[in-house]
Scaffold this motif. Structure first.
Motif, PDB file in Angstrom:
ATOM      1  N   VAL A  42       2.839   6.008  11.755  1.00 35.73           N
ATOM      2  CA  VAL A  42       2.329   5.892  10.386  1.00 35.73           C
ATOM      3  C   VAL A  42       1.590   4.575  10.190  1.00 35.73           C
ATOM      4  O   VAL A  42       0.512   4.541   9.582  1.00 35.73           O
ATOM      5  CB  VAL A  42       3.477   6.060   9.367  1.00 35.73           C
ATOM      6  CG1 VAL A  42       3.022   5.722   7.956  1.00 35.73           C
ATOM      7  CG2 VAL A  42       4.012   7.496   9.420  1.00 35.73           C
ATOM      8  N   THR A  43       2.128   3.481  10.713  1.00 35.09           N
ATOM      9  CA  THR A  43       1.463   2.192  10.525  1.00 35.09           C
ATOM     10  C   THR A  43       0.178   2.081  11.344  1.00 35.09           C
ATOM     11  O   THR A  43      -0.678   1.265  11.018  1.00 35.09           O
ATOM     12  CB  THR A  43       2.397   1.012  10.863  1.00 35.09           C
ATOM     13  OG1 THR A  43       2.879   1.152  12.195  1.00 35.09           O
ATOM     14  CG2 THR A  43       3.566   0.949   9.890  1.00 35.09           C
TER      15      THR A  43
ATOM     16  N   ASN B 215       0.845  -1.194   0.000  1.00 35.40           N
ATOM     17  CA  ASN B 215       0.000   0.000   0.000  1.00 35.40           C
ATOM     18  C   ASN B 215       0.884   1.249   0.000  1.00 35.40           C
ATOM     19  O   ASN B 215       2.105   1.150   0.070  1.00 35.40           O
ATOM     20  CB  ASN B 215      -0.943  -0.018   1.214  1.00 35.40           C
ATOM     21  CG  ASN B 215      -0.197  -0.224   2.521  1.00 35.40           C
ATOM     22  OD1 ASN B 215       0.868   0.358   2.740  1.00 35.40           O
ATOM     23  ND2 ASN B 215      -0.738  -1.056   3.393  1.00 35.40           N
ATOM     24  N   ARG B 216       0.254   2.409  -0.051  1.00 33.95           N
ATOM     25  CA  ARG B 216       0.999   3.673  -0.088  1.00 33.95           C
ATOM     26  C   ARG B 216       1.761   3.917   1.211  1.00 33.95           C
ATOM     27  O   ARG B 216       2.845   4.506   1.200  1.00 33.95           O
ATOM     28  CB  ARG B 216       0.053   4.837  -0.388  1.00 33.95           C
ATOM     29  CG  ARG B 216      -0.463   4.806  -1.804  1.00 33.95           C
ATOM     30  CD  ARG B 216      -1.255   6.042  -2.233  1.00 33.95           C
ATOM     31  NE  ARG B 216      -1.822   6.863  -1.220  1.00 33.95           N
ATOM     32  CZ  ARG B 216      -3.117   6.867  -0.855  1.00 33.95           C
ATOM     33  NH1 ARG B 216      -3.963   6.033  -1.406  1.00 33.95           N
ATOM     34  NH2 ARG B 216      -3.543   7.703   0.065  1.00 33.95           N
TER      35      ARG B 216
ATOM     36  N   ARG C 169       9.193   3.090   3.190  1.00 34.38           N
ATOM     37  CA  ARG C 169      10.406   2.637   2.498  1.00 34.38           C
ATOM     38  C   ARG C 169      11.282   3.820   2.112  1.00 34.38           C
ATOM     39  O   ARG C 169      12.507   3.780   2.297  1.00 34.38           O
ATOM     40  CB  ARG C 169      10.048   1.859   1.234  1.00 34.38           C
ATOM     41  CG  ARG C 169       9.589   0.455   1.464  1.00 34.38           C
ATOM     42  CD  ARG C 169       9.313  -0.200   0.122  1.00 34.38           C
ATOM     43  NE  ARG C 169       8.686  -1.494   0.265  1.00 34.38           N
ATOM     44  CZ  ARG C 169       8.259  -2.214  -0.753  1.00 34.38           C
ATOM     45  NH1 ARG C 169       8.392  -1.763  -1.990  1.00 34.38           N
ATOM     46  NH2 ARG C 169       7.700  -3.379  -0.554  1.00 34.38           N
ATOM     47  N   TYR C 170      10.668   4.857   1.549  1.00 32.48           N
ATOM     48  CA  TYR C 170      11.458   6.026   1.152  1.00 32.48           C
ATOM     49  C   TYR C 170      12.053   6.720   2.371  1.00 32.48           C
ATOM     50  O   TYR C 170      13.239   7.093   2.359  1.00 32.48           O
ATOM     51  CB  TYR C 170      10.627   7.009   0.318  1.00 32.48           C
ATOM     52  CG  TYR C 170      10.593   6.653  -1.137  1.00 32.48           C
ATOM     53  CD1 TYR C 170      11.614   7.055  -1.989  1.00 32.48           C
ATOM     54  CD2 TYR C 170       9.551   5.899  -1.666  1.00 32.48           C
ATOM     55  CE1 TYR C 170      11.600   6.720  -3.337  1.00 32.48           C
ATOM     56  CE2 TYR C 170       9.520   5.560  -3.013  1.00 32.48           C
ATOM     57  CZ  TYR C 170      10.552   5.972  -3.845  1.00 32.48           C
ATOM     58  OH  TYR C 170      10.537   5.632  -5.171  1.00 32.48           O
ATOM     59  N   LEU C 171      11.258   6.907   3.424  1.00 30.48           N
ATOM     60  CA  LEU C 171      11.800   7.557   4.621  1.00 30.48           C
ATOM     61  C   LEU C 171      12.944   6.747   5.221  1.00 30.48           C
ATOM     62  O   LEU C 171      13.979   7.311   5.589  1.00 30.48           O
ATOM     63  CB  LEU C 171      10.702   7.782   5.661  1.00 30.48           C
ATOM     64  CG  LEU C 171       9.727   8.911   5.355  1.00 30.48           C
ATOM     65  CD1 LEU C 171       8.596   8.920   6.373  1.00 30.48           C
ATOM     66  CD2 LEU C 171      10.430  10.254   5.318  1.00 30.48           C
TER      67      LEU C 171
END
Length: 168
Positions: free
Chosen positions: A114-115, A13-14, A20-22
């Motif tokens: 976030v999760t 998901n987004r 991943r990017y962070l």
């Protein structure tokens, strides 16, 4: 080192994409700073005057300001603790190891928040928003990704000038 989160790599998901990017940008920043010689950590090679250690503490405080003070609406004792006299600052006693540990701990907190929330969820009202309506978690994460990407690019230049690692 965490591999670059290729756009073609499957993600559930987004939220996973943002994290991943962070994680990639955070750990790339740590790797660049960790590869620098000790004297380079407190030396600025730029007219603006910031140092690699100051960048580490700035990025930790950016996450603190946007996730804890902003999205969560927590009371944060010193959200601008990365600044003195209108510039980034670290004390002489703070070490690379201390600042890396603080950045990683802040990243773990960010990941947990976030999760636990939907990206569309709106942040809690509070002083972080300067009187504006709070942003969604997704908008906060977009801001964090651009902040990390921009500053990692700055650090790439500084590391190259200091004889450290070049490129990704």
């Amino acid at each position: 080192m965490i591999p670059f989160p290729e756009p073609t790599a499957p993600a559930g998901n987004r939220t996973e994409v943002f994290l991943r990017y962070l994680d990639y940008f955070r750990e790339s920043t740590v790797a660049k700073v960790s590869a620098l010689a000790e004297p380079e950590l407190r030396r600025s090679r730029l007219p603006s005057g910031w140092t690699p250690l100051e960048l580490l503490t700035h990025l930790r405080h950016v996450e603190l300001r946007w996730i804890e003070w902003g999205f969560q609406g927590r009371d944060v004792a010193d959200p601008w603790g990365d600044r003195r006299d209108d510039r980034w600052y670290v004390t002489p006693e703070e070490t690379r190891e201390d600042l890396v540990a603080a950045l990683r701990a802040q990243g773990e907190h960010t990941s947990a928040v976030v999760t636990a929330h939907d990206l569309a969820e709106i942040g809690a009202p509070g002083p972080r928003w300067n009187g504006a309506d709070p942003a969604s978690l997704e908008r906060v994460l977009f801001h964090l990704v651009q902040e990390y990407a921009r500053h990692l690019g700055h650090l790439d230049v500084v590391a190259e000038l200091a004889g450290g690692p070049v490129g990704e």
